[in-house]
Design a protein around this motif. Structure first.
Motif, PDB file in Angstrom:
ATOM      1  N   ARG A   8      45.297  46.964  42.858  1.00  0.00           N
ATOM      2  CA  ARG A   8      45.346  48.071  41.898  1.00  0.00           C
ATOM      3  C   ARG A   8      46.192  47.692  40.685  1.00  0.00           C
ATOM      4  O   ARG A   8      45.862  47.991  39.541  1.00  0.00           O
ATOM      5  CB  ARG A   8      45.955  49.306  42.560  1.00  0.00           C
ATOM      6  CG  ARG A   8      44.929  50.227  43.199  1.00  0.00           C
ATOM      7  CD  ARG A   8      45.607  51.448  43.782  1.00  0.00           C
ATOM      8  NE  ARG A   8      46.371  52.195  42.810  1.00  0.00           N
ATOM      9  CZ  ARG A   8      47.502  52.851  43.084  1.00  0.00           C
ATOM     10  NH1 ARG A   8      47.998  52.836  44.295  1.00  0.00           N
ATOM     11  NH2 ARG A   8      48.133  53.512  42.147  1.00  0.00           N
ATOM     12  N   LEU A   9      47.328  47.042  40.986  1.00  0.00           N
ATOM     13  CA  LEU A   9      48.262  46.650  39.932  1.00  0.00           C
ATOM     14  C   LEU A   9      47.559  45.814  38.859  1.00  0.00           C
ATOM     15  O   LEU A   9      47.813  45.983  37.664  1.00  0.00           O
ATOM     16  CB  LEU A   9      49.391  45.849  40.582  1.00  0.00           C
ATOM     17  CG  LEU A   9      50.639  45.578  39.787  1.00  0.00           C
ATOM     18  CD1 LEU A   9      51.309  46.868  39.403  1.00  0.00           C
ATOM     19  CD2 LEU A   9      51.589  44.726  40.618  1.00  0.00           C
ATOM     20  N   GLY A  10      46.640  44.938  39.304  1.00  0.00           N
ATOM     21  CA  GLY A  10      45.956  44.074  38.352  1.00  0.00           C
ATOM     22  C   GLY A  10      45.100  44.849  37.359  1.00  0.00           C
ATOM     23  O   GLY A  10      44.850  44.384  36.247  1.00  0.00           O
ATOM     24  N   LEU A  41      45.682  48.203  36.433  1.00  0.00           N
ATOM     25  CA  LEU A  41      46.325  49.402  35.881  1.00  0.00           C
ATOM     26  C   LEU A  41      46.280  49.462  34.363  1.00  0.00           C
ATOM     27  O   LEU A  41      45.983  50.497  33.777  1.00  0.00           O
ATOM     28  CB  LEU A  41      47.787  49.484  36.338  1.00  0.00           C
ATOM     29  CG  LEU A  41      48.020  50.064  37.728  1.00  0.00           C
ATOM     30  CD1 LEU A  41      49.504  50.125  38.020  1.00  0.00           C
ATOM     31  CD2 LEU A  41      47.401  51.442  37.846  1.00  0.00           C
ATOM     32  N   ARG A  73      42.866  40.006  42.078  1.00  0.00           N
ATOM     33  CA  ARG A  73      43.768  40.842  41.301  1.00  0.00           C
ATOM     34  C   ARG A  73      43.639  40.557  39.812  1.00  0.00           C
ATOM     35  O   ARG A  73      43.665  41.463  38.978  1.00  0.00           O
ATOM     36  CB  ARG A  73      45.204  40.566  41.775  1.00  0.00           C
ATOM     37  CG  ARG A  73      46.241  41.463  41.203  1.00  0.00           C
ATOM     38  CD  ARG A  73      47.598  41.141  41.769  1.00  0.00           C
ATOM     39  NE  ARG A  73      47.998  39.780  41.410  1.00  0.00           N
ATOM     40  CZ  ARG A  73      49.132  39.216  41.785  1.00  0.00           C
ATOM     41  NH1 ARG A  73      49.984  39.876  42.545  1.00  0.00           N
ATOM     42  NH2 ARG A  73      49.437  38.003  41.417  1.00  0.00           N
TER      43      ARG A  73
END
Lengths: 292, 232
Positions: free
Chosen positions: B98-100, B102, B144
């Protein structure tokens, strides 16, 4: 038996305040690997501001809100102005910076508001609940304190676990370089971290001020105990900080009740030393290395 | 798509990258080969902004991004998969993914599509990334990077520490990504043969300098060159 119940209740309410201070320290340690020795002075300033607002407006709620807001602002300013330059410097620089900031804020507060401690209003009655014929050592204001701290702890947990801002903040704390490679504006996350921490501290200041009075140095003992609570919880775990705060609150309450209040600071330090000897990473820490 | 012009990076008195000029067009893989200390990692770190170049330029679709901050370069569409993979072990597999994406907001690649590329990751979605094997970490790291729908991908030694079967898998995946997503891939490798097997262009780096730039087949056939600069 009544005494034990009294001490337990009292331990929970003071423990909630230690937990709030510990949370403030932990939020900053997690994001910037700095132990913020200026935390006590920062929350002292925001509590003075709250006091001024309450005195002039007569509204406790307004004072509370202003304390939190000024905490957010003060935290963000401190991060931008004072922390940013020492971020990539040796850890000792940051230690000296926070100590310097502590001295500065205490001096400024003394100049503006004077060095004589003054009283600070409580949100609710300070008379203990009545059960049968006895008054418990637990007041409506203590209920308020415990509920507020629980609410803030839950809100922080939701923020960190359930929102994308929280995910970015955790990433920035765990692995700043990788976070930047994923487009996270790490500098901004650090500012948010400091702002949240200072607001958390501001809350602790307003909650504890009725019992310690309000002066430039009033909050130093609370900060030391809050620090012990943070270390107890592992220094980088917010749930650990809350549990550490409550455990320490209970332990110190029993010491104070059964052995005398003069022993409280000593007991806090003994607990600190024992924890550091047995589990140097704290009770809830995920990481192994530690400096400072 | 991605162009390096006379790019030079110094670490104090040491010249790590020496006037490197490269062009990585859309949908192609450029393999950068070299021994330890040849400047491969420094080259990638300079392109993505982690290290500041002494001189030269990095251009992406004509835009000069040489002195941009890392996070702005990433947000411009250059994803970097660092050496050692850089998965955040404290977060779960899904949180890493998810971080990748955002920063892309709604335009991020749906996590589903990454799971279709790497089904192993879906099985381990809620586990902390620290539990993953080396190959799975590499998949996570690439997946990611894709979450933000980059247009260029910088891969630093994806084969490091992986079994030969996995290396082949990762390499063919990289090839497929370049073909299907039109990615410009800059692939840094010590494992020359497997990197050249999927590359459109091979570049040999020594002491920070480009000493050869050819078709992959020609490079593979040139035993003398490979022996001299890569040690086999």
């Amino acid at each position: 038996m009544t005494k034990f119940i009294d001490l337990t209740l009292n331990g929970i309410s003071t423990g909630a305040i230690y937990a709030a201070v510990a949370l403030a320290l932990v939020l900053i340690w997690r994001s910037t690997r700095i132990v913020n020795f200026a935390q006590g002075a920062m929350l002292m300033i925001t509590t003075f501001i709250a006091s001024a607002v309450i005195n002039s407006s007569g509204s406790y709620v307004l004072g509370f809100v202003v304390a939190l807001a000024s905490g957010l602002v003060l935290g963000a300013i401190v991060e931008r102005v004072a922390v940013r330059p020492v971020e990539n410097a040796p850890p000792l620089n940051a230690v000296i910076m926070t100590l310097g900031l502590y001295t500065l804020l205490v001096a400024v507060a003394g100049m503006i508001w004077g060095n004589t401690p003054r009283s600070f209003p409580a949100a609710f009655s300070l008379r203990g609940y009545r059960v049968g014929a006895t008054n418990l050592l637990f007041t409506p204001n203590d209920t308020f304190t415990v509920l507020v701290v629980i609410a803030v702890a839950v809100a922080l947990a939701v923020l960190f676990r359930g929102t994308s801002l929280g995910l970015r903040m955790r990433a920035a704390a765990f692995a700043p370089e990788v976070a930047r490679l994923l487009g996270v504006r790490v500098g901004r996350m650090l500012t948010v971290g400091w702002a949240l921490a200072a607001a958390c501290g501001a809350m602790a200041g307003v909650l504890v001020a009725p019992s310690v009075f309000l002066g430039p140095n009033s909050f130093d003992p609370i900060l030391i105990i809050g620090f012990v609570a943070a270390v107890l919880g592992g220094l980088d775990s917010p749930p650990g900080a809350v549990i550490g705060g409550v455990v320490l609150g209970l332990a110190l309450s029993y010491v104070s009740g059964y052995e005398g209040s003069a022993l409280v600071p000593l007991a806090a330090l003994v607990i600190l030393v024992i924890v550091l000897m047995i589990r140097p990473t704290g009770l809830f820490s995920a990481t192994k290395e530690r400096r400072v | 798509m991605l162009t390096l012009e006379e790019l030079t990076t110094d670490y104090g008195p040491i010249r790590a990258v020496d006037r490197v000029t490269l062009e990585v067009p859309e949908g192609t893989v450029t393999a950068v080969l070299g021994a330890n200390g040849a400047g491969k990692t420094s080259l990638l770190r300079t392109v993505c902004g982690l290290v500041r170049p002494t001189s030269g330029h990095v251009r992406m679709e004509g835009e000069d991004i040489t002195r941009w901050a890392v996070e702005e370069i990433v947000r411009f569409g250059i994803a970097h998969v660092p050496e050692g993979r850089g998965v955040i072990t404290e977060l779960t597999v899904q949180e890493n993914l998810r971080l990748g994406g955002l920063w892309r907001g709604r335009d991020a690649m749906p996590i589903r599509e990454v799971y279709e590329l790497f089904p192993r990751l879906e099985e381990r979605a809620s586990q902390p990334a620290s539990r993953l094997s080396g190959g799975e970490r590499q998949m996570l790291s690439i997946g990611r990077a894709l979450m933000g729908r980059p247009r260029a991908l910088l891969l630093d030694e994806p084969s490091l520490g992986l079994a030969p079967v996995l290396v082949a898998q990762i390499m063919s995946m990289v090839r497929r990504l370049a073909d299907t997503l039109g990615l410009a891939v800059l692939l840094v490798e010590q494992n020359a043969r497997s990197a050249l097997s999927i590359a459109n262009r091979g570049v040999v780096l020594s002491l920070g300098r480009v000493v050869a730039e050819r078709d992959p087949q020609q490079l593979v056939a040139d035993d003398r060159l490979l022996h001299a600069y890569l040690g086999f």
